[in-house]
Enzyme design. Structure first.
Site, PDB file in Angstrom:
ATOM      1  N   GLU A  24      60.927 -30.452  40.889  1.00 39.59           N
ATOM      2  CA  GLU A  24      61.942 -30.888  41.855  1.00 39.59           C
ATOM      3  C   GLU A  24      61.360 -31.262  43.227  1.00 39.59           C
ATOM      4  OE1 GLU A  24      64.882 -27.784  41.647  1.00 39.59           O
ATOM      5  OE2 GLU A  24      65.416 -28.352  39.610  1.00 39.59           O
ATOM      6  N   ASP A  80      68.711 -34.870  37.519  1.00 32.96           N
ATOM      7  CA  ASP A  80      68.579 -33.589  38.215  1.00 32.96           C
ATOM      8  C   ASP A  80      69.552 -32.641  37.532  1.00 32.96           C
ATOM      9  OD1 ASP A  80      68.710 -31.385  39.873  1.00 32.96           O
ATOM     10  OD2 ASP A  80      69.483 -32.473  41.626  1.00 32.96           O
ATOM     11  N   LYS A  90      71.553 -22.585  34.537  1.00 36.61           N
ATOM     12  CA  LYS A  90      70.128 -22.870  34.760  1.00 36.61           C
ATOM     13  C   LYS A  90      69.323 -21.584  34.976  1.00 36.61           C
ATOM     14  CE  LYS A  90      67.291 -25.875  37.673  1.00 36.61           C
ATOM     15  NZ  LYS A  90      67.382 -26.913  38.715  1.00 36.61           N
ATOM     16  N   ASP A 126      64.556 -26.533  50.095  1.00 38.43           N
ATOM     17  CA  ASP A 126      65.670 -26.847  49.193  1.00 38.43           C
ATOM     18  C   ASP A 126      66.673 -25.695  49.159  1.00 38.43           C
ATOM     19  OD1 ASP A 126      67.379 -27.351  47.070  1.00 38.43           O
ATOM     20  OD2 ASP A 126      65.806 -27.934  45.653  1.00 38.43           O
TER      21      ASP A 126
HETATM   22  P1  ADP Z   1      72.048 -27.209  43.284  1.00 35.80           P
HETATM   23  O1  ADP Z   1      70.706 -27.743  43.603  1.00 35.80           O
HETATM   24  O2  ADP Z   1      72.143 -25.724  43.418  1.00 35.80           O
HETATM   25  O3  ADP Z   1      72.563 -27.685  41.966  1.00 35.80           O
HETATM   26  P2  ADP Z   1      73.281 -28.860  45.409  1.00 35.80           P
HETATM   27  O4  ADP Z   1      72.012 -29.347  45.976  1.00 35.80           O
HETATM   28  O5  ADP Z   1      74.197 -29.882  44.866  1.00 35.80           O
HETATM   29  O6  ADP Z   1      73.111 -27.720  44.343  1.00 35.80           O
HETATM   30  O7  ADP Z   1      74.023 -28.021  46.556  1.00 35.80           O
HETATM   31  C1  ADP Z   1      75.265 -27.473  46.373  1.00 35.80           C
HETATM   32  C2  ADP Z   1      75.643 -26.698  47.598  1.00 35.80           C
HETATM   33  O8  ADP Z   1      75.660 -27.559  48.724  1.00 35.80           O
HETATM   34  C3  ADP Z   1      77.024 -26.070  47.491  1.00 35.80           C
HETATM   35  O9  ADP Z   1      76.973 -24.746  47.960  1.00 35.80           O
HETATM   36  C4  ADP Z   1      77.850 -26.925  48.437  1.00 35.80           C
HETATM   37  O10 ADP Z   1      78.928 -26.215  49.011  1.00 35.80           O
HETATM   38  C5  ADP Z   1      76.826 -27.301  49.476  1.00 35.80           C
HETATM   39  N1  ADP Z   1      77.212 -28.492  50.227  1.00 35.80           N
HETATM   40  C6  ADP Z   1      77.460 -29.721  49.734  1.00 35.80           C
HETATM   41  N2  ADP Z   1      77.841 -30.559  50.731  1.00 35.80           N
HETATM   42  C7  ADP Z   1      77.817 -29.832  51.870  1.00 35.80           C
HETATM   43  C8  ADP Z   1      78.098 -30.129  53.242  1.00 35.80           C
HETATM   44  N3  ADP Z   1      78.525 -31.326  53.622  1.00 35.80           N
HETATM   45  N4  ADP Z   1      77.949 -29.131  54.142  1.00 35.80           N
HETATM   46  C9  ADP Z   1      77.548 -27.904  53.764  1.00 35.80           C
HETATM   47  N5  ADP Z   1      77.270 -27.572  52.503  1.00 35.80           N
HETATM   48  C10 ADP Z   1      77.404 -28.525  51.568  1.00 35.80           C
HETATM   49 MG    MG Z   2      68.985 -28.698  43.367  1.00 38.31          MG
END
Ligand code: ADP
Ligand code: MG
Length: 577
Positions: free
Chosen positions: A145, A6, A70, A168
């Site tokens: 995705e 991912d 990205k 998402d």
């Molecule tokens: P992306 O798909 O954009 O690469 P992710 O799916 O990893 O990102 O999501 C990242 C986001 O999720 C960040 O803004 C992070 O702060 C938030 N996040 C991760 N864990 C938690 C949580 N326990 N509670 C709230 N937000 C969270």
């Molecule tokens: Mg993502």
């Protein structure tokens, strides 16, 4: 081994299938999430930093640090101090994941499935593929995705026509996709979202609220610490009702202590999360569906860990979302599952109820004749009819085989038995061979002489027991590695079988009716026959196949003449001519 990746806007992850289970790999600090950040050290000779070290560097050198790359994929703009293309920066992230995965697995990882948003166009997908290749991967598939997420949630088992909403909410992007299950694959009915909406906005809003509360505007360094603390508080408040935010010696001498409740966070976050509502309604409208048509809503992206997101999603879709998977790992998990399906190593979890390898019999010329193909759902039954190849053939040996190779000798023999034929001319015997696999993976091979109604049964229990994942994997990869050689050999064996039937029959036909066709026709036949004999000796598959086809074609007139001659003779005998 193929890995699943991912490549996220905020975080990237890598997984592999090990011992039949998809697992995500962690770096030496135990983290499975690698921040999608790259920072170039001031020292030009030093290698770029990737992940958490790069994020740390951003506080001091934002101008040397790249995040959210990205968003730029597929564009020809150059970024960073070295004026790189976006895919070159992504390649550094992928290369970092590759190294981490190789360290964890103790073996090279060279093949990958990489996910992209469903809305990515061709140039964005091509740039992602190039990034993978620059990092040293062969890209086996670019996967959407939402499709990956649906796989991770195990929704490939849903009924035909089931509709799924994939919600998402990541760090900087919001995507909503509606999928439909059609003939075992997910089709994207609609996809929309906001490329500037996510957890980052919540962080920003919380930071602003905290600064307001502390009174004086903090120094840049203090602001960076407060920002980190705000993110940590947001994460903590997804699982607890309150959180004490403490920053000793915040701003030099001042210490900061703020007690935050989930309710306070939600007041700040609600307007941001509410923005996803119209996108969801739009996606439903685009797919010409209403919330009631949706069978399941699945949550993807770290921000959906927030209980408020669960509430708002439930309200939008009129049903509670499925929260059974880790939302920020679901896409990587799905990519890994797809990798496992491609390499054939996911038998234990996904393919438990299917045949891991093809089952068949050896036929003429040592070929594998598949009766039940690999990945057939069990229980199942399939069969084929056999006959005697020569007059008065007393019996035929049946070898039961398992494997993916074209030649019988390269597959595994599970057992063998003889089929007895009744005396008679070539092709007069009739023996049906049936393969039957029951719910437990037990194979029963039944040979029935349809003329005498006598049966022979062979029971084989080992199809599911003996076959370890490694053996299945190596059998499948061998079949791919040898695909061309195997196919050539099969073509040669089949063509030589046909040639060996045609040539003696041709000699007889020419002796009997050669005078009935024009001499140049006869010459053509003889030339084609000579070419067929030559190809048989040299062993060239393509040449032999072409020669046999040409011979078949050249003898059409001769065959017609023989039929005519036989017809005339018969009419004569009956006094009709
Ligand atoms: P992306 O798909 O954009 O690469 P992710 O799916 O990893 O990102 O999501 C990242 C986001 O999720 C960040 O803004 C992070 O702060 C938030 N996040 C991760 N864990 C938690 C949580 N326990 N509670 C709230 N937000 C969270
Ligand atoms: Mg993502």
């Amino acid at each position: 081994m193929i890995c699943g990746i991912d490549l996220g806007t905020t975080n990237s992850l890598l997984g592999v299938v090990e011992a039949g289970f998809p697992i995500l790999l962690a770096d030496e600090s135990g983290s499975r999430l690698t921040p999608s950040a790259v920072s170039f050290p001031q020292d030009e000779a030093a290698p770029p930093l990737v992940g958490t070290p790069a994020l740390r560097q951003r506080i001091i050198h934002p101008e040397l640090t790249l995040t959210s790359i990205k968003r730029l994929m597929g564009q020809t703009t150059r970024v960073g101090p070295k004026h790189n293309l976006p895919e070159e920066i992504s390649a550094l992230i992928l290369g970092h994941l590759k190294k981490m995965g190789e360290a964890a697995m103790g073996q090279p990882l060279t093949r990958a499935v990489i996910t992209v948003p469903a809305y990515f166009n061709d140039s964005q997908r091509a740039a992602t593929k190039r990034a993978g290749e620059l990092a040293g991967f062969t890209i086996e598939r670019i996967l959407n995705e939402p499709t990956a997420a649906a796989l991770a949630y195990g929704l490939d088992k849903l009924d035909e026509r089931s509709k799924i909403a994939v919600y998402d909410l990541g760090g900087g992007t919001f995507d909503i996709s509606i999928l439909e299950m059609r003939a075992g694959v997910f089709e994207v009915l609609s996809t929309t979202g906001d490329t500037r909406l996510g957890g980052d906005d919540i962080d920003q809003a919380l930071l602003d609220a905290l600064i307001l509360q502390t009174g004086t505007p903090p120094s840049p360094a203090a602001r960076a610490r407060l920002w980190e603390a705000a993110i940590a508080a947001k994460h903590a408040l997804s699982s607890s009702d309150s959180h004490l935010l403490t920053l000793p010696f915040f701003d030099g001498t001042r210490s900061l202590e703020v007690s935050l409740t989930r309710t306070q966070l939600e007041a700040v976050a609600r307007p941001i999360i509410e923005k996803t509502r119209t996108h969801c309604q739009r996606a439903l409208a685009d797919a010409r569906l209403t919330p009631a048509d949706i069978h399941q809503v699945i949550l993807v992206g770290g921000s959906t860990r927030m209980p408020l997101v669960h509430q708002i999603v439930a309200d939008i879709f009129g049903q509670p979302p499925n929260t059974s998977q880790h939302p920020d790992e679901a896409v990587a998990m799905g990519a890994t599952i797809q990798a496992g399906i491609l390499e054939g190593s996911l038998r234990q979890i996904l393919l438990l109820d299917v045949t891991p390898l093809s089952l068949g019999l050896e036929t003429f010329g040592g070929l594998m004749n598949v009766i039940i193909p690999r990945n057939t759902t069990i229980p199942c039954k399939a069969g084929e009819m056999f006959t005697n190849a020569v007059p008065n053939q007393p019996s035929m040996l049946v070898r039961v085989l398992q494997g993916e190779r074209e030649m019988a000798r390269d597959n595994w023999e599970l057992g063998q038995f003889a089929i007895e034929f009744d005396p008679g001319p070539k092709g007069s015997a009739r023996v049906g061979v049936q393969f039957e696999i029951d719910q437990n993976g037990l194979l029963r091979v039944l040979a029935r002489n349809t003329l005498t109604q006598t049966d022979r049964v062979l029971e084989i229990a080992s199809t599911a027991v003996d076959v370890t994942d490694e053996r299945v994997e190596s059998m499948v990869s061998e079949s791919v590695a040898y695909a061309i050689e195997d196919m050539r050999e099969r073509i040669f064996v089949e063509a030589s079988h046909k040639a060996n039937e045609l040539l003696p029959a041709l000699d007889m036909a020419l002796a009997q009716a050669g005078s009935l066709i024009p001499p140049d026709d006869r010459e053509r036949i003889e030339a084609a026959a000579a070419e067929t004999r030559a190809a048989l000796i040299t062993g060239e598959a393509a040449r032999l196949k072409a020669a046999v086809t040409a011979l078949d074609h050249a003898t059409e007139q001769l065959a017609a003449a023989i039929v005519e001659q036989a017809m005339e003779a018969s009419l004569h005998r009956r006094g009709l001519l």
